[in-house]
Design an enzyme around this catalytic site. Structure first.
Site, short mmCIF file in Angstrom:
data_model
loop_
_atom_site.label_atom_id
_atom_site.label_comp_id
_atom_site.label_asym_id
_atom_site.label_seq_id
_atom_site.Cartn_x
_atom_site.Cartn_y
_atom_site.Cartn_z
N GLU A 40 -0.52 13.07 2.14
CA GLU A 40 -0.65 12.13 3.26
C GLU A 40 -0.31 12.80 4.59
O GLU A 40 -0.94 12.53 5.60
CB GLU A 40 0.25 10.90 3.04
CG GLU A 40 -0.25 9.98 1.94
CD GLU A 40 -1.63 9.38 2.23
OE1 GLU A 40 -2.03 9.31 3.39
OE2 GLU A 40 -2.31 9.00 1.26
N THR A 46 -6.73 15.38 9.77
CA THR A 46 -7.43 16.50 9.13
C THR A 46 -8.34 15.98 8.02
O THR A 46 -7.99 15.06 7.31
CB THR A 46 -6.40 17.49 8.54
OG1 THR A 46 -5.40 17.74 9.54
CG2 THR A 46 -7.04 18.80 8.14
N TYR A 123 2.60 4.08 8.23
CA TYR A 123 1.44 4.33 7.36
C TYR A 123 1.85 5.19 6.15
O TYR A 123 1.58 4.85 5.01
CB TYR A 123 0.31 5.03 8.14
CG TYR A 123 -0.72 5.58 7.19
CD1 TYR A 123 -1.67 4.75 6.62
CD2 TYR A 123 -0.70 6.93 6.80
CE1 TYR A 123 -2.58 5.23 5.68
CE2 TYR A 123 -1.58 7.42 5.87
CZ TYR A 123 -2.52 6.57 5.32
OH TYR A 123 -3.41 7.05 4.39
N ASP A 141 -3.84 2.76 8.78
CA ASP A 141 -4.13 3.80 9.77
C ASP A 141 -5.42 3.41 10.50
O ASP A 141 -5.92 2.29 10.34
CB ASP A 141 -4.23 5.18 9.08
CG ASP A 141 -5.43 5.26 8.15
OD1 ASP A 141 -6.10 4.23 7.93
OD2 ASP A 141 -5.71 6.37 7.65
N CYS A 195 -17.60 2.41 5.28
CA CYS A 195 -17.44 1.77 6.59
C CYS A 195 -17.01 2.86 7.58
O CYS A 195 -15.93 2.83 8.15
CB CYS A 195 -16.40 0.65 6.50
SG CYS A 195 -16.47 -0.48 7.89
N CYS A 205 -22.27 -1.45 0.82
CA CYS A 205 -20.86 -1.83 0.91
C CYS A 205 -20.53 -2.94 -0.09
O CYS A 205 -21.23 -3.96 -0.14
CB CYS A 205 -20.56 -2.29 2.33
SG CYS A 205 -18.87 -2.85 2.52
N SER A 321 -3.47 17.59 21.36
CA SER A 321 -3.76 16.18 21.63
C SER A 321 -3.70 15.86 23.12
O SER A 321 -4.44 15.03 23.61
CB SER A 321 -2.82 15.29 20.83
OG SER A 321 -1.50 15.74 21.02
#
Ligand code: SF4
Length: 383
Positions: A40, A46, A123, A141, A195, A205, A321
């Site tokens: 996780e 990534t 999360y 998330d 999705c 879906c 970022s």
């Protein structure tokens, strides 16, 4: 707020779809909480395909909480090299050390304890608790918020904390009894495979029949996400300083400070390009060595290193970022003889002269790794 029928339909269909269609991913082959935790953390920002080989190498090298807790940080960073966001690796190791010391190496199974670990947000805590321990905790998330925004036609800005709270409450209500791990992974899988951010595959879906976003023709506009500020451009000069004489083939690297951006990673010396500040690259100056020499000499002087002549080598760039680095790389030499590689005088402790082979022992941010590889490749071509 949302009908029980719509919620029940979603939970049931999603769960059975996931159990039939889930991808065979290495961290799904066991319920080992330590492995799930690593996966996780690696998966944050990534892609799955990138993470798979890193995950295998990492758990081979550090198969248990104890192994990672006891490993030197350099080795951990080296195993993480190329994945970026290195604070994730550092936080993971600090938290794993805490698990080793405080919980005897067993990842805790309560929300309070997991959430208190360094680098573990809501999360990740939800993912570990639900996947490893099947606890009915949501793991929300960006992917999950996208799916829920569309299915339930939620038009709140997903960048707002209040929207996250709403989504977490909703996601928790949706968890079918006794199936938290599979359901949460199903949500993530639907977001990753069906999705998707652009052009969702609604026709395949499993929950299309009751999808409000799709029914309203809004699937492409959802989720609502206010644009984050773009990364601030910053121009920098980089010094690729070559060894000379009997030690030709070595270059000078240094270790970054223990705090801040890319803490304790290794890099080439670099300095902010004067006059460009944070307003972007001064293209008029381009690869002119004179201003680069001035900026780098002043910078290296602080570490007692003199700078010889510079010549242009290559451009490079890297986006973090919040900062976008535009780099001009120059080749040069150190001009204080006492610090040359053949000298026995010690370099400042955070500097090293290294060969191509020794590069493997140090963890570099990707951008410096690219520059070093380009340099050594060119040298090999020339020799
Ligand atoms: S029907 Fe389309 S928009 Fe709705 S959840 Fe499925 S893929 Fe997403």
């Amino acid at each position: 707020m949302y009908s029980t029928e719509q919620k029940q339909y979603f939970s049931e269909k999603l769960l059975s779809w996931y159990r039939r269609h889930k991808r065979d991913l290495p961290w799904r082959r066991s319920r080992n909480p330590y492995h799930i935790w690593i996966s996780e953390i690696m998966l944050q920002q990534t892609r799955v395909e990138t993470v798979i080989p890193y995950f295998h190498r990492f758990v081979d090298k550090f198969p248990t909480v104890e192994a990672l807790a006891e490993a030197p940080e350099d080795e951990v960073l080296k195993a993480w090299e190329g994945l970026g966001y290195y604070s994730r690796a550092r936080n993971l190791q600090s938290a794993v050390r805490e698990v080793q010391e405080r919980y005897g190496g067993v990842v805790p199974d309560t929300k309070e304890e997991v959430f208190a670990l360094k680098g573990v947000g809501p999360y990740t805590a939800g993912a570990i608790l639900s996947i490893a321990y099947n606890k009915p905790e949501p793991a929300v998330d960006g992917n999950v918020m996208r799916v829920l925004s569309r299915y339930f036609l939620i038009e709140e800005d997903i960048m707002k904390g209040s929207t996250r709270v709403l989504m977490e409450k909703l996601a928790k209500e949706l968890i079918p009894e006794g199936a938290a791990g599979d359901f949460n992974q199903g949500l993530m899988e639907l977001g990753a495979m069906v999705c998707t951010p652009k052009s969702p595959h609604c026709l395949t879906c499993p929950v299309m029949l009751h999808c409000s976003g799709r029914a309203a023709g809004m699937e492409a506009e959802l989720p609502v996400k206010k644009k984050a500020k773009p990364p601030r451009p910053e121009s920098r000069y980089v010094a690729l300083l070559e060894g000379t004489g009997g030690q030709a083939g070595r270059v000078l690297i240094r270790q970054r400070p223990a705090e801040g951006l890319l803490a304790r990673m290794w890099e080439l010396p670099h300095a902010l390009a004067p006059g460009t500040g944070t307003d972007g690259r001064d293209t008029a100056q381009g690869p002119d060595p004179a201003p680069a020499h001035e900026a780098l000499a002043e910078h290296l002087d602080a570490d007692g290193l003199g700078l010889g002549e510079l010549r242009w080598f290559m451009p490079a760039e890297h986006t973090f970022s919040h900062i976008h680095w535009e780099l001009d790389v120059f080749l040069g030499t150190v001009d204080n003889p006492s610090l040359l590689p053949e000298s026995s005088a010690p370099l400042p402790s955070h500097y090293r002269w290294i060969t191509r082979e020794e590069m493997e022992q140090y963890a570099f941010p990707n951008v410096f790794l690219r520059i070093l590889k380009a340099y050594f490749k060119e040298r090999e071509g020339a020799s």
